[in-house]
Write an enzyme that holds these catalytic residues in place. Structure first.
Site, PDB file in Angstrom:
ATOM      1  N   SER A  45     -34.266 -44.806  65.700  1.00 34.91           N
ATOM      2  CA  SER A  45     -35.513 -45.840  66.264  1.00 34.91           C
ATOM      3  C   SER A  45     -36.425 -44.182  67.668  1.00 34.91           C
ATOM      4  O   SER A  45     -36.529 -43.958  66.841  1.00 34.91           O
ATOM      5  CB  SER A  45     -35.798 -47.098  66.890  1.00 34.91           C
ATOM      6  OG  SER A  45     -36.659 -47.447  67.349  1.00 34.91           O
ATOM      7  N   ASP A  84     -39.328 -45.204  64.774  1.00 37.74           N
ATOM      8  CA  ASP A  84     -39.296 -46.578  63.273  1.00 37.74           C
ATOM      9  C   ASP A  84     -40.725 -47.181  63.042  1.00 37.74           C
ATOM     10  O   ASP A  84     -40.385 -47.964  62.270  1.00 37.74           O
ATOM     11  CB  ASP A  84     -38.245 -46.564  63.219  1.00 37.74           C
ATOM     12  CG  ASP A  84     -37.737 -47.899  64.260  1.00 37.74           C
ATOM     13  OD1 ASP A  84     -38.076 -47.714  64.834  1.00 37.74           O
ATOM     14  OD2 ASP A  84     -36.730 -48.617  63.514  1.00 37.74           O
ATOM     15  N   GLY A 104     -26.751 -52.789  74.905  1.00 34.82           N
ATOM     16  CA  GLY A 104     -26.443 -53.442  73.445  1.00 34.82           C
ATOM     17  C   GLY A 104     -26.419 -51.978  72.866  1.00 34.82           C
ATOM     18  O   GLY A 104     -25.791 -51.827  72.102  1.00 34.82           O
ATOM     19  N   ALA A 107     -24.913 -55.584  80.382  1.00 35.74           N
ATOM     20  CA  ALA A 107     -24.565 -54.089  79.420  1.00 35.74           C
ATOM     21  C   ALA A 107     -26.116 -54.226  78.292  1.00 35.74           C
ATOM     22  O   ALA A 107     -26.344 -54.881  77.778  1.00 35.74           O
ATOM     23  CB  ALA A 107     -23.266 -54.415  78.824  1.00 35.74           C
TER      24      ALA A 107
HETATM   25  C1  16G Z   1     -31.818 -52.858  69.880  1.00 36.03           C
HETATM   26  C2  16G Z   1     -33.150 -53.898  69.779  1.00 36.03           C
HETATM   27  C3  16G Z   1     -33.822 -54.503  70.398  1.00 36.03           C
HETATM   28  C4  16G Z   1     -33.590 -54.736  72.088  1.00 36.03           C
HETATM   29  C5  16G Z   1     -32.968 -53.144  72.518  1.00 36.03           C
HETATM   30  C6  16G Z   1     -32.079 -53.289  73.917  1.00 36.03           C
HETATM   31  C7  16G Z   1     -33.028 -54.834  67.317  1.00 36.03           C
HETATM   32  C8  16G Z   1     -33.062 -54.657  66.060  1.00 36.03           C
HETATM   33  N1  16G Z   1     -33.445 -53.870  68.403  1.00 36.03           N
HETATM   34  O1  16G Z   1     -33.189 -51.840  70.171  1.00 36.03           O
HETATM   35  O2  16G Z   1     -34.537 -55.395  70.225  1.00 36.03           O
HETATM   36  O3  16G Z   1     -35.009 -54.597  72.606  1.00 36.03           O
HETATM   37  O4  16G Z   1     -31.798 -53.121  71.311  1.00 36.03           O
HETATM   38  O5  16G Z   1     -31.324 -52.192  74.403  1.00 36.03           O
HETATM   39  O6  16G Z   1     -32.429 -56.122  67.917  1.00 36.03           O
HETATM   40  P1  16G Z   1     -30.831 -52.013  74.694  1.00 36.03           P
HETATM   41  O7  16G Z   1     -29.544 -53.266  74.951  1.00 36.03           O
HETATM   42  O8  16G Z   1     -29.839 -50.740  74.702  1.00 36.03           O
HETATM   43  O9  16G Z   1     -31.224 -52.856  76.472  1.00 36.03           O
HETATM   44 MG    MG Z   2     -37.746 -48.796  66.829  1.00 32.82          MG
END
Ligand code: 16G
Ligand code: MG
Length: 539
Positions: free
Chosen positions: A71, A288, A508, A506
């Site tokens: 991404s 992506d 993800g 936190a």
């Molecule tokens: C991932 C998630 C996106 C979210 C981002 C948060 C999917 C397909 N993608 O890219 O929706 O905004 O994580 O990132 O679910 P973070 O947890 O690092 O803040």
């Molecule tokens: Mg993306």
């Protein structure tokens, strides 16, 4: 049966030895699948092949998708995620298997994990398994595809390589394959089928409307650039002109560098080197092409961001108006996360009178909540989102008897929107067409769109802590319950600022926690973010 099991066990051992697991590396299937340095992913992708095969066999040979992408992350990263048969994210309970497969220490352990799943879910190994896959433009993609193919071969899985695609294109293809023989096929299961569907719907929605004055799209030097170029060919230059910039997919290091939706949203500024004309519409895709944000500059060159919240508000107001004109009764709701700007939520509930649901971050949460409305609009502030039409909504619209040309046109537009908007996942290309279509309907430029409400100044800070897993939240991430005692301090800080709001969660996808703060003025938002961040540093 036993023979097949034995054969697969030995094939898995054989192939797995070509894709050894790096020692001391712990893998987790998170909100975006597995994501880390591309050079560390070979064994992970091989093992994802094994899991995709089991998932397909468990679901009676329905086709599963595997997307290789990282991404908006830097060029050296890569990632892999699974797509379920209806084009949705992998069912959550399977994420645990993915993590177990990836971390199995030896070939024997891997085989053991594989057969644990086979036995506990009673999977018939002699049934058919089908997988399709695609990848973004990263240099590490082709080698990872080879690893994936080995995983699929070792489990006797039929596969099709769709080569370079945007993530949402693969979601579209997966759903199209699995609905081919159903009463309502989603579309032709090919890249062309995707372009045709979107282009035809765009032409219906914008029929007899003038062409949009101008739009320039920053493709972050990723897969979205060439795919958008292709899509525009199907739409025809008589219907849409798009200028694509940052469209060099040949220089690996340029991907997402100082450009793209994530850069623009988090830095709240223009992609480097872009010099927009005042009041013209610009957009940035991510690497992506499943996220998009829009923006413009005014005559003083001030930057104005039109993010996922602005897109959600625009889409919700348009759909609500079409429903009002048509007289069709369907409930429309908007799903946001805690990152949604406070002004957008107030605008939606108080002005548009549209209900708002708040869920934790991550597409799967928003998607499921949106499915509870007849028409569910979901967007993350970062520009990922879509609009879901339930089967009830489609049936109601299809069987509606219009009593005037105005009603008929509103119903036809709503039905075409359902084809224009990717029903599987947030899609930057589809969202781009949606926004353009709404703007030409309203005869608006970016400034008129922006007038609906004014964002509260906000700040997002990334804080590295000892253990991000120690941070636990509830109430859709708005309340920190662990470490104990921190939330009351945040609450006290927030009270000192007009329109103040702040939360901590936190990440993800990265080894850090994120602090969000908003307040009445830029200075106050920055100060609040800083104070909350400082609070976390010792933890
Ligand atoms: C991932 C998630 C996106 C979210 C981002 C948060 C999917 C397909 N993608 O890219 O929706 O905004 O994580 O990132 O679910 P973070 O947890 O690092 O803040
Ligand atoms: Mg993306």
């Amino acid at each position: 049966m036993a023979e097949i099991a034995q054969l697969q066990a030995s094939e898995i051992r054989k192939y797995s030895s070509i894709h050894p697991r790096p020692a001391d590396q712990k893998f987790t299937y998170g909100t975006a699948g597995f994501r880390l340095l591309g050079s560390l992913l070979d064994s992970v992708v091989f093992r994802v092949g094994l899991l995709a095969s089991l998932r397909s066999r468990k679901l009676d040979g329905q086709t599963i998708g595997v997307m290789i992408t990282a991404s908006h992350n830097p060029p050296d990263d890569n990632g892999v995620k699974l797509i379920d048969p209806q084009g949705e994210m992998l069912e959550a309970s399977w994420e645990t298997y993915a993590t177990k497969f990836a971390n199995a220490a030896s070939e024997d352990d891997l085989v053991k994990e594989y057969f644990n799943v086979v036995e506990s879910l009673r999977i018939n190994l002699s049934g058919p398994a089908r997988v399709v896959f695609g990848r973004d433009t990263r240099a590490s993609g082709p080698a990872l595809v080879s690893a994936l193919k080995d995983g699929l071969r070792s489990t006797d899985t039929k596969f099709t390589d769709y080569r370079i695609l945007t993530t949402p294109q693969l979601h579209y293809i997966v759903k199209s394959i699995n609905t081919q023989n159903s009463p309502v096929p989603y579309g032709k299961p090919s890249e062309e089928g995707y372009y045709e569907k979107l282009a035809n719907a765009f032409k219906v929605v914008t029929k007899s409307k003038p062409k949009l004055a101008s739009i320039t799209v920053d493709a972050a030097n990723g897969v979205g650039g060439p795919k958008l170029k292709e899509l525009v060919k199907y739409i025809g230059s008589e219907n849409l002109d798009v200028v694509i910039v940052k469209n060099d997919v040949t220089a690996a290091e340029k991907l997402n560098n100082q450009a793209g939706a994530d850069f623009v949203k988090t830095q709240q500024k223009l992609p480097t080197g872009l010099h927009p004309k005042p009041y013209e519409l610009y957009a940035s895709l991510d690497g992506d092409a499943d996220r998009i944000v829009f923006y413009y500059i005014d005559e003083t060159e001030k930057f104005h961001l039109l993010d996922g919240d602005k897109i959600a508000s625009l889409a919700a107001s348009f759909i609500r108006d079409l429903l009002a004109v048509s007289g069709v009764e369907l409930d429309v709701g908007v799903v946001q996360t805690a990152y949604a700007n406070g002004s957008s939520s107030t605008y939606l509930t108080d002005i548009l009178k549209v209900p708002v649901t708040v869920t934790p971050t991550g597409v799967k949460h928003l998607h499921h909540a949106a499915q509870l409305y007849d028409i569910g609009v979901y967007f993350e502030a970062n520009g990922h989102g879509t609009v879901l039409f339930s089967s009830n909504a489609v049936k109601t619209l299809e069987s509606f008897e219009a009593h005037s040309p105005g009603q008929q046109s509103a119903v036809s537009t709503l039905l075409a929107l359902q084809d224009l908007i990717n029903q599987t996942v947030g899609d930057a290309l589809s969202d781009l067409l949606l926004v353009v279509a709404i703007l030409v309907h309203k005869a608006w430029g970016p400034q008129e769109w922006d007038l609906a409400y004014t964002d509260l100044p906000n700040r997002l800070v990334r804080v590295v802590v000892k253990d991000r897993h120690a941070f636990k939240t509830e109430n859709a991430e708005r309340k920190l319950v662990e470490p104990v005692g921190v939330q009351p301090i945040i609450d006290d800080l927030v009270k000192k600022y007009k329109n103040g709001r702040s939360f901590v969660r936190a990440s993800g996808t990265e080894d850090a926690v994120r602090v969000y703060a908003e307040a009445a003025t830029r200075l106050e938002a920055d100060e609040l973010a800083l104070k909350v961040s400082e609070l976390l540093k010792g933890l």
